[in-house]
Design a protein around this motif. Structure first.
Motif, short mmCIF file in Angstrom:
data_model
loop_
_atom_site.label_atom_id
_atom_site.label_comp_id
_atom_site.label_asym_id
_atom_site.label_seq_id
_atom_site.Cartn_x
_atom_site.Cartn_y
_atom_site.Cartn_z
N PRO A 87 22.68 68.94 -26.71
CA PRO A 87 22.70 69.38 -25.33
C PRO A 87 21.51 70.32 -25.07
O PRO A 87 21.18 71.16 -25.91
CB PRO A 87 24.03 70.14 -25.22
CG PRO A 87 24.87 69.62 -26.34
CD PRO A 87 23.90 69.29 -27.45
N LYS A 88 20.86 70.14 -23.95
CA LYS A 88 19.67 70.92 -23.64
C LYS A 88 19.98 72.42 -23.62
O LYS A 88 19.20 73.22 -24.13
CB LYS A 88 19.09 70.49 -22.30
CG LYS A 88 17.71 71.05 -22.02
CD LYS A 88 17.19 70.68 -20.65
CE LYS A 88 16.74 69.26 -20.60
NZ LYS A 88 16.06 68.93 -19.32
N ASP A 89 21.12 72.80 -23.05
CA ASP A 89 21.44 74.24 -22.98
C ASP A 89 21.69 74.83 -24.36
O ASP A 89 21.39 76.00 -24.61
CB ASP A 89 22.61 74.51 -22.03
CG ASP A 89 23.92 73.87 -22.47
OD1 ASP A 89 23.90 72.83 -23.15
OD2 ASP A 89 24.98 74.42 -22.11
N TYR A 90 22.22 74.05 -25.29
CA TYR A 90 22.44 74.49 -26.67
C TYR A 90 21.11 74.90 -27.30
O TYR A 90 21.00 75.94 -27.95
CB TYR A 90 23.10 73.36 -27.45
CG TYR A 90 23.38 73.63 -28.91
CD1 TYR A 90 24.52 74.32 -29.31
CD2 TYR A 90 22.52 73.18 -29.90
CE1 TYR A 90 24.79 74.56 -30.65
CE2 TYR A 90 22.79 73.39 -31.25
CZ TYR A 90 23.93 74.09 -31.61
OH TYR A 90 24.19 74.33 -32.94
N LEU A 91 20.07 74.07 -27.10
CA LEU A 91 18.76 74.37 -27.67
C LEU A 91 18.03 75.45 -26.89
O LEU A 91 17.33 76.28 -27.47
CB LEU A 91 17.92 73.10 -27.74
CG LEU A 91 18.45 72.04 -28.72
CD1 LEU A 91 17.61 70.78 -28.64
CD2 LEU A 91 18.48 72.58 -30.14
N LYS A 93 19.31 78.03 -25.48
CA LYS A 93 19.85 79.32 -25.92
C LYS A 93 19.29 79.73 -27.28
O LYS A 93 19.37 80.90 -27.66
CB LYS A 93 21.38 79.25 -26.00
CG LYS A 93 22.03 79.16 -24.63
CD LYS A 93 23.52 78.91 -24.74
CE LYS A 93 24.11 78.66 -23.37
NZ LYS A 93 25.49 78.17 -23.44
N ARG A 94 18.72 78.79 -28.02
CA ARG A 94 18.12 79.08 -29.33
C ARG A 94 16.60 79.17 -29.23
O ARG A 94 15.91 79.12 -30.23
CB ARG A 94 18.55 78.01 -30.34
CG ARG A 94 19.99 78.22 -30.78
CD ARG A 94 20.66 76.95 -31.24
NE ARG A 94 22.04 77.22 -31.59
CZ ARG A 94 23.03 77.37 -30.71
NH1 ARG A 94 22.79 77.28 -29.42
NH2 ARG A 94 24.26 77.62 -31.11
N LEU A 141 11.08 74.08 -30.49
CA LEU A 141 11.84 75.27 -30.86
C LEU A 141 11.09 75.93 -32.02
O LEU A 141 10.81 75.25 -33.02
CB LEU A 141 13.25 74.87 -31.29
CG LEU A 141 14.18 75.98 -31.70
CD1 LEU A 141 15.58 75.70 -31.18
CD2 LEU A 141 14.22 76.16 -33.20
N PRO A 142 10.71 77.21 -31.90
CA PRO A 142 9.96 77.85 -32.98
C PRO A 142 10.80 78.00 -34.25
O PRO A 142 11.99 78.28 -34.19
CB PRO A 142 9.58 79.21 -32.40
CG PRO A 142 10.60 79.48 -31.35
CD PRO A 142 11.02 78.13 -30.81
N GLY A 143 10.16 77.77 -35.40
CA GLY A 143 10.85 77.91 -36.69
C GLY A 143 11.68 76.69 -37.02
O GLY A 143 11.33 75.56 -36.69
N ASP A 144 12.79 76.94 -37.70
CA ASP A 144 13.74 75.89 -38.09
C ASP A 144 14.96 75.95 -37.17
O ASP A 144 15.16 76.94 -36.47
CB ASP A 144 14.21 76.09 -39.53
CG ASP A 144 13.06 76.06 -40.53
OD1 ASP A 144 12.04 75.40 -40.25
OD2 ASP A 144 13.19 76.70 -41.59
N LEU A 145 15.77 74.91 -37.19
CA LEU A 145 17.00 74.90 -36.40
C LEU A 145 18.19 74.64 -37.31
O LEU A 145 18.33 73.56 -37.88
CB LEU A 145 16.95 73.82 -35.32
CG LEU A 145 18.26 73.61 -34.54
CD1 LEU A 145 18.63 74.86 -33.74
CD2 LEU A 145 18.16 72.40 -33.64
#
Length: 192
Positions: A87-91, A93-94, A141-145
């Motif tokens: 979900p776009k909002d999930y990412l 927020k990260r 998204l910067p870094g790892d997820l």
């Protein structure tokens, strides 16, 4: 799939595609690509995980078309019809954000160094060598997820791949994959 961002993957020199994807699911982690080298296309020193904000039909068309073209040319694939959708909002927020399409030198003038991971080259000045990735509508998204399995939808090429993946996951965890995730989409079925 409304409001989803898609991360596609591929095999590595040392690991087949099925094992790469199983590792992602078992580790619940996507590793960010490194800065510009022969292995990645991230500007600056911050690694980043890449996503597409593109309809699944378009992703399917692009992936299968690229496979067909690359098979004829015998060149390396950028990615395969295997990945995860969030979900776009999930990412968001990260700290995932849309990339900035611009000539790299120009973008570096208005972005602080810490945000160069968002730069994707765009240059239409040479009609014989366009650089244009805007069709991917990329987010990074910067870094790892690190992620929760219950948030992902698995994308796979076909039912054969899904059966193999599900059996491998069951043998490693003792759990049914379909019970752990949000959903499954076979990309081949979208085209037909």
């Amino acid at each position: 799939m409304c409001m989803q961002l898609v991360h596609l993957t591929r095999e590595t020199e040392s690991m087949k595609l099925e094992k790469v994807f199983l590792k992602i699911l078992l580790d619940k982690k996507l590793i960010g690509s490194k800065s510009t080298t022969d292995k990645g296309f991230i500007c600056g020193s911050t690694r980043a995980v890449c996503f597409q904000d593109t309809p699944l039909y378009s992703i399917s068309k692009n992936v299968f078309y690229e496979q067909k073209i690359n098979k004829q040319a015998k060149s390396k694939l950028r990615y395969r019809a295997v990945g995860v959708a969030f979900p776009k909002d999930y990412l968001f927020k990260r700290n995932a954000r849309p990339v900035i399409y611009e000539k790299t030198d120009t973008a570096k003038q208005f972005l602080p160094n810490k945000d160069w991971w968002r730069i994707v080259p765009l240059d239409l000045s040479n009609e014989n060598a366009f650089i244009d990735w805007t069709h991917e509508r990329e987010w990074r998204l910067p870094g790892d997820l690190d992620f929760d399995l219950c948030e992902i939808t698995i994308l796979c090429p076909n039912n054969k791949f899904l059966k193999t993946l599900s059996a491998s996951y069951l043998s490693k965890t003792g759990k049914e994959l379909r019970d752990e995730i949000k959903g499954i989409v076979t990309l081949q079925d979208i085209l037909y």
